[in-house]
Design a protein around this motif. Structure first.
Motif, short mmCIF file in Angstrom:
data_model
loop_
_atom_site.label_atom_id
_atom_site.label_comp_id
_atom_site.label_asym_id
_atom_site.label_seq_id
_atom_site.Cartn_x
_atom_site.Cartn_y
_atom_site.Cartn_z
N LEU A 1 0.82 -1.20 0.00
CA LEU A 1 0.00 0.00 0.00
C LEU A 1 0.86 1.26 0.00
O LEU A 1 0.56 2.22 -0.70
N ARG A 2 1.94 1.23 0.77
CA ARG A 2 2.83 2.39 0.80
C ARG A 2 3.38 2.71 -0.58
O ARG A 2 3.60 3.87 -0.92
N ALA A 3 3.59 1.65 -1.36
CA ALA A 3 4.12 1.85 -2.71
C ALA A 3 3.14 2.64 -3.57
O ALA A 3 3.53 3.25 -4.56
N GLU A 4 1.88 2.64 -3.18
CA GLU A 4 0.87 3.35 -3.97
C GLU A 4 0.71 4.80 -3.54
O GLU A 4 -0.04 5.55 -4.14
N VAL A 5 1.38 5.15 -2.45
CA VAL A 5 1.29 6.50 -1.92
C VAL A 5 2.68 7.13 -1.96
O VAL A 5 3.53 6.80 -1.16
N GLY A 6 2.91 8.01 -2.92
CA GLY A 6 4.22 8.65 -3.04
C GLY A 6 4.30 9.82 -2.10
O GLY A 6 3.31 10.49 -1.84
N MET A 7 5.50 10.07 -1.56
CA MET A 7 5.61 11.19 -0.63
C MET A 7 6.89 11.97 -0.87
O MET A 7 7.95 11.38 -1.06
N ALA B 1 10.55 12.50 -8.98
CA ALA B 1 10.71 11.42 -9.98
C ALA B 1 10.81 10.07 -9.28
O ALA B 1 10.24 9.07 -9.73
N ARG B 2 11.53 10.05 -8.15
CA ARG B 2 11.68 8.79 -7.42
C ARG B 2 10.33 8.29 -6.92
O ARG B 2 10.02 7.09 -7.01
N ALA B 3 9.51 9.18 -6.41
CA ALA B 3 8.18 8.77 -5.94
C ALA B 3 7.33 8.29 -7.12
O ALA B 3 6.62 7.29 -7.03
N LEU B 4 7.42 9.00 -8.25
CA LEU B 4 6.59 8.64 -9.41
C LEU B 4 6.99 7.29 -10.00
O LEU B 4 6.16 6.61 -10.62
N ALA B 5 8.25 6.90 -9.80
CA ALA B 5 8.74 5.64 -10.37
C ALA B 5 8.00 4.44 -9.80
O ALA B 5 7.99 3.36 -10.39
N MET B 6 7.35 4.62 -8.65
CA MET B 6 6.56 3.54 -8.05
C MET B 6 5.14 3.52 -8.61
O MET B 6 4.32 2.73 -8.18
N MET C 1 -0.08 11.24 -4.65
CA MET C 1 1.19 11.84 -4.22
C MET C 1 0.92 12.81 -3.07
O MET C 1 0.03 13.66 -3.15
N LEU C 2 1.74 12.67 -2.01
CA LEU C 2 1.66 13.57 -0.87
C LEU C 2 2.88 14.47 -0.87
O LEU C 2 4.00 13.99 -1.04
N ALA D 1 -0.32 17.88 -11.69
CA ALA D 1 -1.75 18.15 -11.46
C ALA D 1 -2.50 18.16 -12.79
O ALA D 1 -3.57 17.57 -12.91
N ARG D 2 -1.92 18.81 -13.78
CA ARG D 2 -2.54 18.86 -15.11
C ARG D 2 -2.73 17.48 -15.71
O ARG D 2 -3.67 17.24 -16.46
N GLU D 3 -1.78 16.59 -15.42
CA GLU D 3 -1.86 15.23 -15.97
C GLU D 3 -2.90 14.37 -15.26
O GLU D 3 -3.13 13.23 -15.65
N GLY D 4 -3.44 14.90 -14.17
CA GLY D 4 -4.51 14.16 -13.50
C GLY D 4 -4.09 13.38 -12.28
O GLY D 4 -4.86 12.58 -11.75
N MET D 5 -2.86 13.62 -11.80
CA MET D 5 -2.41 12.94 -10.58
C MET D 5 -3.26 13.40 -9.40
O MET D 5 -3.61 14.57 -9.29
N THR D 6 -3.61 12.48 -8.54
CA THR D 6 -4.29 12.81 -7.29
C THR D 6 -3.23 13.29 -6.31
O THR D 6 -2.22 12.61 -6.11
N MET D 7 -3.42 14.46 -5.73
CA MET D 7 -2.36 15.06 -4.91
C MET D 7 -2.90 15.68 -3.64
O MET D 7 -3.95 16.32 -3.65
#
Ligand code: ADP
Ligand code: MG
Length: 263
Positions: free
Chosen positions: A98-104, A171-176, A181-182, A206-212
């Motif tokens: 689950l943590r892998a799905e939440v970038g920080m 970038a590191r968070a997005l790689a997962m 993203m927090l 944000a423009r690309e639709g990431m939940t933040m």
């Protein structure tokens, strides 16, 4: 002059696929103490898929603690936190997944100092996602390119500016391939001239639709990218509103006072 609002609806993450709006992050009646200190008081919050939430409030109001409960860097005393509909697991493999799905991304640059920029980005995908090295490196180079630091891939973190390091951290968070993203004050430790290069990457996400979920004092960013502003004080959510409403018509004295000090 840039628009105060992003054009809606946002582009879907995968072209051609329509996602229904549904809660990706849900906090229900969340309470937390640190000893005698009651830091989160009956927090109820929903972040829908593709939504950008900006959390503001005075120092010590519980913003970071709330953010950290979302990937269980902090435990809670009562209430429920769901990510994409599933209650947060307590521990073990399920929690790691689950943590892998939440970038920080945090305020302080938290890259691994003894690894190259490229290794910083490939490490977790290889270890946690079991990606093969080539695939992880291709993905990392793609992401480093998107945040504008591909040419730094073989350097060590200390050779980069603070702004570059924060972009690597993103970038590191997005790689997962996180679902959400927090960001906890990702620009507040930066020299002023580097703030915008990081905010620009966040606006693009944000423009690309990431939940933040973004804790920030950058009100320009909040006006530009936020779908909703959440105002916290003394461990409570006191206001939750569209940016224009929040900035033009704050409802509580606490919010009025806060805005008078920062605007
Ligand atoms: P904010 O991010 O809004 O500034 P925090 O969530 O960091 O607020 O802190 C909320 C309150 O909890 C503050 O009073 C802070 O001192 C306290 N606090 C934060 N972390 C801890 C901790 N690990 N142990 C004890 N108290 C803490
Ligand atoms: Mg904080």
């Amino acid at each position: 002059e840039e628009s105060n609002d992003l054009s809606r609806p946002k582009a879907p993450l995968v072209p051609g696929v329509e996602y229904p709006d549904h809660p990706l992050v849900e906090l229900t009646h969340v309470d937390k103490h640190f000893g005698d200190l009651h830091v989160l008081k009956d927090i109820n919050l929903t972040v829908n898929k593709g939504e950008v939430l900006v959390v503001v409030g005075p120092s010590g109001s519980g913003k970071s603690t709330m953010c950290r409960t979302i990937n269980r860097l902090e435990t809670i005393d009562s209430g429920v936190i769901r990510i994409d509909g599933k209650p947060l697991p307590q521990e073990g493999k399920e929690l790691a997944e689950l943590r892998a799905e939440v970038g920080m991304v945090f305020q302080s640059f938290n890259l691994f100092a003894n690894k190259t920029i490229l290794e910083n980005v490939t490490l977790a995908p290889i270890k946690v996602r079991h990606m093969d090295r080539k695939e992880a490196e291709d993905l990392a180079m793609d992401l480093l390119g998107r945040v504008g630091v591909a040419s730094q891939a073989n350097k060590m973190p200390s050779q980069l500016s603070g702004g570059q390091q924060q972009r690597v951290a993103i970038a590191r968070a997005l790689a997962m391939r996180p679902k959400v993203m927090l960001f906890d004050e990702p620009t507040s430790a930066l020299d002023p001239e580097m703030v915008n290069e990081v905010l620009d990457v966040m606006v693009e996400l944000a423009r690309e639709g990431m939940t933040m979920v973004c804790i920030t004092h950058e009100m320009g960013f909040a006006r530009k990218a936020a779908d909703r502003i959440v105002f916290m004080a003394d461990g409570r959510i006191l206001e939750e509103n569209a940016p224009d409403e929040f900035f033009e018509h704050p409802q509580t004295d606490r919010a009025k006072d806060f805005l008078s000090k920062i605007l």
